[in-house]
Design a protein around this motif. Structure first.
Motif: not given
Length: 494
Positions: A1-10, A107-111, A473-475, A477-486
């Motif tokens: 489900m981490q592929l569909f993590r969203t970034k908040s409007l805030e 719709t999340g990070e992947l899309l 993205y797999a190589l 973006g996914y690993r360096h995502s700021r939202v994922g890091h947070e």
């Protein structure tokens, strides 16, 4: 489900910050220097150009005949529906990246990555299409060798030259780019009006008859050259007729694609809640009226079978004996196409900036120059891609790819409006799409239908482009995502 993590409007609003805000990211902030006047200038600068000065000839000759006028009108209606959706989102969430950022919030990070990668295709390849059109017109104006400045050129020298020059302008600063764009816009709008007023006297009924030529089997009777809808429905591929009009509408939709550049510049706008909707809808209103008028005059002046594919308007005036007007139109086309390339380069660099800020692309490349207030490195990276593509890839193949990429982005933007209405009803909305969710759903369905009218080969190229993006993205973006890091930091603290 981490592929569909969203970034908040805030978080999105925090990233935008202000000119004196150091921000939470490592790329810096874009400077708020634009007004409604600048946005309309950029909008008209990028929209009015390619569809009239290049694609009119190709689609009239090969697909729709005089009914290419209807194709422009249909494409304009679909663009208007999408523009209403863009206006609500861009005025509520004014940020670089436009559709990419809206997808991230809904719709999340992947899309979001998919749509960002898709927008690169739209604007980078769009700039390449226009650069080749620019080269054809400058060749017509100065009688330069087609082997270097025409569609048959193996290496298009004219296209390469203009990309290099405008890259230098783009890195200087947004206000400097706005000044250049506004001058070019005045020239090309004036000449479009001149084309309609002068050319209407040379329109002949015989050239407009039949207005919708009878459908006939395509020379490419199947396989990858047929529209996807023909393959799905088991229909025989054909040109002209109603099917040809719809196919042409899908291709000339490319002519309207630039208007979302206004949404991409919303982060650099002083009063986005007011100025962005004005810039979007004002741009489309002017562009649609001029497109329909000019297309009607061109197919009325010259039989559609005799229209020049590379420089249709200038050649039409040549054929009726107005050589002096032909030179003037070529000069205006050069000016008009120049502004399109410039705004495309500005837009694609802002999308890259937004993705770099989120960590999906290397932040070092997306970093804003403190001297110019622009993402210089990102601009140079994409300019290099545009340079290679414009020099070596044929016009029609590029135009179809840009159309499908744009329509795909519009589908997702249309969906984002009702999703945000449901998930964030508290979000202040200075502009609201009327009759939501009906209008957004109609917009999404209309865009999807136009996509189905593009060739199977175009779909395969588009899917290949998206696959390349997913690998990146797999190589990275996914690993360096700021939202994922947070999120990982938050889980560690928990």
């Amino acid at each position: 489900m981490q592929l569909f993590r969203t970034k908040s409007l805030e978080a999105i609003q925090s990233d935008v910050g202000s000119d004196d805000d150091a921000g939470t990211g490592s790329v810096g902030h874009l400077q708020k220097r634009l007004s409604a006047r600048h946005l309309i200038g950029f909008g008209i600068g990028v929209v009015i150009g390619t569809g009239i000065f290049t694609l009119t000839g190709i689609q009239a000759r090969e697909t729709a005949g005089p009914a290419v006028v209807i194709s422009f009108a249909l494409a304009g209606v679909v663009a208007l529906l999408a523009a209403l959706c863009y206006a609500e989102l861009a005025s509520s969430v004014p940020t670089a990246g436009s559709a990419y950022t809206y997808a991230y919030a809904t719709t999340g990070e992947l899309l979001a990555w998919v749509i960002g990668w898709d927008l690169f295709l739209e604007f980078a390849f769009g700039a390449a299409v226009v650069a080749r059109g620019w080269s054809a017109y400058i060749g017509n104006l100065l009688d330069l060798p087609p082997s270097l400045f025409g569609e048959e050129a193996t290496g298009n020298v004219g296209a390469a030259f203009i990309v290099v020059v405008l890259t230098l302008v783009a890195v200087l600063g947004i206000k400097e780019s706005a000044r250049v764009t506004n001058v070019l816009v005045v020239v090309k709008v004036a000449v479009c009006v001149f084309v309609v007023v002068t050319g209407i006297w040379f329109v002949k009924g015989a050239n407009l008859t039949p207005f919708v030529p009878a459908g006939q089997p395509s020379e490419d009777t199947g396989g990858l050259a047929q529209p996807l809808i023909s393959l799905i429905a088991g229909l025989e591929p054909a040109t002209f007729g109603i099917g040809g009009v719809l196919t042409a509408a899908a291709v000339v939709f490319f002519a309207y694609t630039g208007f979302e550049a206004v949404a991409n510049l919303s982060e650099e706008t002083r009063k986005p809640s007011r100025d962005v909707p004005l810039g979007l809808l004002g741009t489309l209103g002017v562009a649609t009226a001029l497109y329909i008028g000019v297309a009607f005059v061109v197919v009325g002046m010259v039989k559609y079978t005799d229209i020049d594919a590379g420089a249709p308007i200038a050649d039409a005036f040549d054929q009726v004996g107005l050589g002096w007007a032909s030179s003037l139109i070529s000069l205006a086309a050069v000016a008009g196409l120049t502004s399109v390339i410039l705004v495309d380069l500005l837009t694609v660099s802002r999308i890259g900036f937004a993705m770099g800020r989120d960590g999906l692309l290397p932040p070092a490349i997306a970093k804003v120059s403190p001297r110019t207030g622009t993402p210089v490195r990102m601009t140079l990276v994409y300019a290099a891609a545009v340079l290679v593509t414009a020099t070596f890839v044929p016009l029609e193949s590029l135009a179809n790819l840009v159309s499908i990429g744009t329509l795909f982005a519009f589908v997702l933007v249309s969906i984002a409006v009702p999703v945000l209405r449901r998930t964030r009803p508290d979000l202040p909305r200075s502009f609201r799409v009327p009759l939501s969710p009906i209008v957004p759903v109609l917009s999404a369905l209309a865009c999807l239908y136009l996509m189905l009218n593009l060739e199977v080969e175009t779909w395969l190229r588009f899917l290949a482009w998206l696959l390349i993006g997913l690998v990146i993205y797999a190589l990275y973006g996914y690993r360096h995502s700021r939202v994922g890091h947070e999120e990982r930091v938050a889980r560690g603290k928990g």
